[in-house]
Write a protein that holds these residues in place. Sequence first.
Motif: not given
Length: 372
Positions: A238-248, A265-268, A284-294
């Motif tokens: 979840l967190s590894i994918v979140g790296i890309f979510g944060s940068i993106g 927020l809608a995607f989360n 978990v892969l999809l959630l990580g992208l949006f979870f950490y982009s907030v």
Amino acid sequence: MQKKLLLLLSLGWIFNYAHRMAIPPLIPIIKEEFAITNAQAGLLMTSLLLPYAIIQVPAGYFGDKFGRKKLVVISILGYSLASSLAIFAREYWHLVGIRALYGVFAGLYYAPATALISEIYRERKGSALGVFMVGPPIGSAIAPAIVVPIALALEWRYSFLALSLMSLTIGIALMLAIKGEVKQVEQPKFTIPKKVLGLSIMNFIALAAFFGILTFLPDFFVNKGRSVEEASFYFSLLSIVGIFGSIGGGRIYDKVGKASLLSVLAFNALLSFLLVKTAYPFLVLLLGLFFYSVGPIVTAYTSEHASEENLGTVMGFVNMMGFFGATAGPYFIGILIDRIGYEVAFYSISGMYLLSLLILAQEQRSENKKRG
């Protein structure tokens, strides 16, 4: 100098999160040793997040007044030493107290660091903050990789000592590599505009959901029949994918602006609902992208609501409100799990994201009416 500063600040933020997120993958072990409930396990996060939240506004103001880099260095050295005290914890309440002390020093970091980055990068602050905000996903990802093997090979207490030695080197490097203050505020103001109140309430609810699911995600998968090692892997994923979510997320904010926050927020809300419904690890892969982009989007959006004189204070206030939510979230979810089970408790997380979306939408609608 800009890149070096951003790198060191980001590393400090990574370990700030690694220390705090060392608890979730260790919860099954700690619960067994201390014979505690899920609510008490959630309190191990609450105990650090409450002082963390309270210190946010003073940290922002004192960073503006006395030097943001100086306060960041004090934070890293302080939270490293405080977390290392876990080696002496022999009872549950010892660990609660140590986590609270860690929360005080860890709380000195965010407001001065994000204010400094926002001031230096200005028009590109979304992208720069996207890099900085890889701290939560990377810190959360490396935490299980560090603490679980040490806990299984030696004892869980040594995990915190290892993390502390790593983060101390970052604080020393920042102190030696960046001489003097990078940006000094001439006339800092301790003022908080009314227009950030709705944003702050939204952040309260969103971070309650964020830390609620982070705290119990490994235990959720263990409850579904997975091993501790497998559950920790999903947590790291979840967190590894979140790296890309944060940068993106930071880059998208620079291009789209405030509308990007409504979308994530809608995607989360949707993805957290589906994860609980199916317990399917791929989500978990999809959630990580949006979870950490907030994180980077909220941070960049908040900076738009402040001036140079009160930037640190405003950043601290919005983050303080968010972490009051983060303080309540793990304990609230823990109580729900104890009383009604994992499934219904985790559905409430999806509801929190939906509610935060509605509050932000209403706030933006009110702002548009005033401008119109």
